[in-house]
Design a protein around this motif. Structure first.
Motif, mmCIF file in Angstrom:
data_model
loop_
_atom_site.group_PDB
_atom_site.id
_atom_site.type_symbol
_atom_site.label_atom_id
_atom_site.label_comp_id
_atom_site.label_asym_id
_atom_site.label_seq_id
_atom_site.Cartn_x
_atom_site.Cartn_y
_atom_site.Cartn_z
ATOM 1 N N PRO A 77 0.788 -1.238 0.000
ATOM 2 C CA PRO A 77 0.000 0.000 0.000
ATOM 3 C C PRO A 77 0.818 1.284 0.000
ATOM 4 N N MET A 78 2.098 1.215 0.355
ATOM 5 C CA MET A 78 2.896 2.432 0.424
ATOM 6 C C MET A 78 3.714 2.689 -0.840
ATOM 7 N N SER A 79 3.611 1.814 -1.840
ATOM 8 C CA SER A 79 4.491 1.914 -3.007
ATOM 9 C C SER A 79 4.214 3.144 -3.863
ATOM 10 N N VAL A 80 2.947 3.480 -4.084
ATOM 11 C CA VAL A 80 2.640 4.684 -4.864
ATOM 12 C C VAL A 80 3.154 5.918 -4.136
ATOM 13 N N HIS A 81 2.960 5.962 -2.831
ATOM 14 C CA HIS A 81 3.473 7.075 -2.029
ATOM 15 C C HIS A 81 4.991 7.166 -2.178
ATOM 16 N N GLY B 216 2.332 -5.770 -6.307
ATOM 17 C CA GLY B 216 1.542 -4.826 -5.518
ATOM 18 C C GLY B 216 0.200 -4.574 -6.173
ATOM 19 N N PRO B 217 -0.715 -3.992 -5.438
ATOM 20 C CA PRO B 217 -2.006 -3.660 -6.037
ATOM 21 C C PRO B 217 -1.829 -2.627 -7.142
ATOM 22 N N ALA B 218 -2.578 -2.808 -8.232
ATOM 23 C CA ALA B 218 -2.494 -1.833 -9.317
ATOM 24 C C ALA B 218 -2.981 -0.479 -8.812
ATOM 25 N N PRO B 219 -2.381 0.604 -9.272
ATOM 26 C CA PRO B 219 -2.847 1.932 -8.842
ATOM 27 C C PRO B 219 -4.331 2.115 -9.150
ATOM 28 N N ASP B 220 -5.061 2.675 -8.208
ATOM 29 C CA ASP B 220 -6.459 2.964 -8.478
ATOM 30 C C ASP B 220 -6.544 4.209 -9.371
ATOM 31 N N ALA B 221 -7.750 4.605 -9.694
ATOM 32 C CA ALA B 221 -7.935 5.708 -10.643
ATOM 33 C C ALA B 221 -7.257 6.997 -10.167
ATOM 34 N N VAL C 7 4.772 0.470 -15.481
ATOM 35 C CA VAL C 7 5.062 -0.746 -16.243
ATOM 36 C C VAL C 7 4.380 -1.914 -15.554
ATOM 37 N N PRO C 8 3.391 -2.539 -16.188
ATOM 38 C CA PRO C 8 2.666 -3.635 -15.541
ATOM 39 C C PRO C 8 3.431 -4.955 -15.600
#
Length: 328
Positions: free
Chosen positions: A156-160, A179-184, A198-199
């Motif tokens: 959960p902290m990866s986008v941050h 990790g979870p894909a970024p939400d909208a 990059v998925p």
């Protein structure tokens, strides 16, 4: 330690990093008998230097600890190498048992054993941990400024983490990995900041020789490789606290989702009377300076608690003496 050195202390500090040594220094200067038991596995050992620490910027982690041990020793504190395997109640305090079979008694405990970084099972990642594989933008961001940085999503902290690293470099790539894909909303934030997504899972981190420099290849399923100069990953962080099980004190999930910690109040007091914590064992994101400050606060609070206890005992004894006295 050996059985010949078994004895009793006001406070046993479990863990000899910045938090533990700072707490021990505070206690030793308060004329408390203090023993620091350190397993010798500092989390920041792979790092080339400690960063963000005023007046000690860039100092080698080992050098900082060596200086701290000397300071504690100069006030009568004792620091030994050893591993605590169990702690149990004994009388009004605790019995601390070490791996070599020795044990010491303590009136209070300060637990500063730190944490374990649980890294993703990606070949090449752990070997580079603390070097060109990093986790903390504030610890390592300056060292990778203006370079190509990849963020390996794990939780959960990866986008941050990716958005923070954008402060140091315009060239950030976000690998969704496991990790979870970024939400909208997150996807919009990443796009707005020019962070490429990059998925797909990452299968390895490999050296990639480039003319004039040494970079990394982030290898994806299917064989595709993306060149990066450094890779950031947010590991799952778990407090080292298995030795406290007999006291009913064990790590719980951190509200951030980053891992597990030992909860405490603002000064380090846990729910178990007499047990205090400081540093990464309770604050997963604490840097060296923060951990040291927490150790100092906890040390001062432990001393104050002991003073209060000794004062109560002295008052009780004084009253008994006064009640037992007779007029001449």
């Amino acid at each position: 330690m050996t059985r010949e050195t078994d004895s009793s202390y006001d406070v046993v500090v479990i863990g000899g990093g910045a938090a533990g040594l700072s707490g021990a220094l505070m206690l030793a200067r308060a004329r408390r008998s203090v023993l620091v038991v350190d397993a010798g596995r500092p989390r920041n050992a792979p790092a080339d230097g400690v960063h963000g620490l005023l007046a000690r910027e860039g100092m080698a982690p080992g050098g900082l600890l060596e200086r701290g041990r000397a300071e504690v020793g100069s006030y009568g504190g004792r620091v030994v190498t050893g591993e605590v395997t169990a702690v149990r109640r004994q009388d009004a305090g605790f019995l601390v048992t070490l791996a070599d079979g020795s044990s010491v008694a303590a009136r209070r405990l300060l637990v500063t054993a730190g944490l374990v970084d649980e890294l993703p099972d990606v070949p090449g990642l752990r070997e580079r941990w603390g070097g060109d594989v990093l986790h903390c933008p504030y610890c390592h961001g300056w060292e990778v400024r203006d370079r190509a940085v990849g963020v390996l999503a794990t939780g959960p902290m990866s986008v941050h983490q990716a958005l923070l690293l954008r402060q140091w470099s315009e060239d950030i790539t976000y690998f969704t990995h496991t990790g979870p894909a970024p939400d909208a909303e997150q996807a919009e934030q990443l796009a707005a900041r020019g962070i490429r997504v990059v998925p797909g899972p990452v299968t390895a981190i490999e050296p990639l020789e480039v003319i004039g420099s040494s970079s990394l290849a982030v290898r994806l399923v299917g064989g595709r490789a993306v060149g990066r100069d450094a890779v950031a990953v947010a590991p799952r962080m778990v407090a080292r606290a298995g030795f406290l099980a007999d006291l009913g004190l064990q790590p719980v999930d951190h509200p951030s989702g980053m891992g597990q910690h030992l909860p405490a109040d603002t000064v380090g007091r846990t729910d178990v009377p007499g047990v205090w914590v400081a540093g990464n064992v309770t604050d997963l994101s604490a840097q060296v300076g923060t951990a040291a400050a927490q150790g100092a606060v906890a040390g001062a609070q432990i001393n104050a608690e002991l003073v209060a206890e000794e004062t109560r005992d002295a008052v009780a004894k004084y009253r008994a003496q006064q009640g037992g006295s007779t007029d001449g």
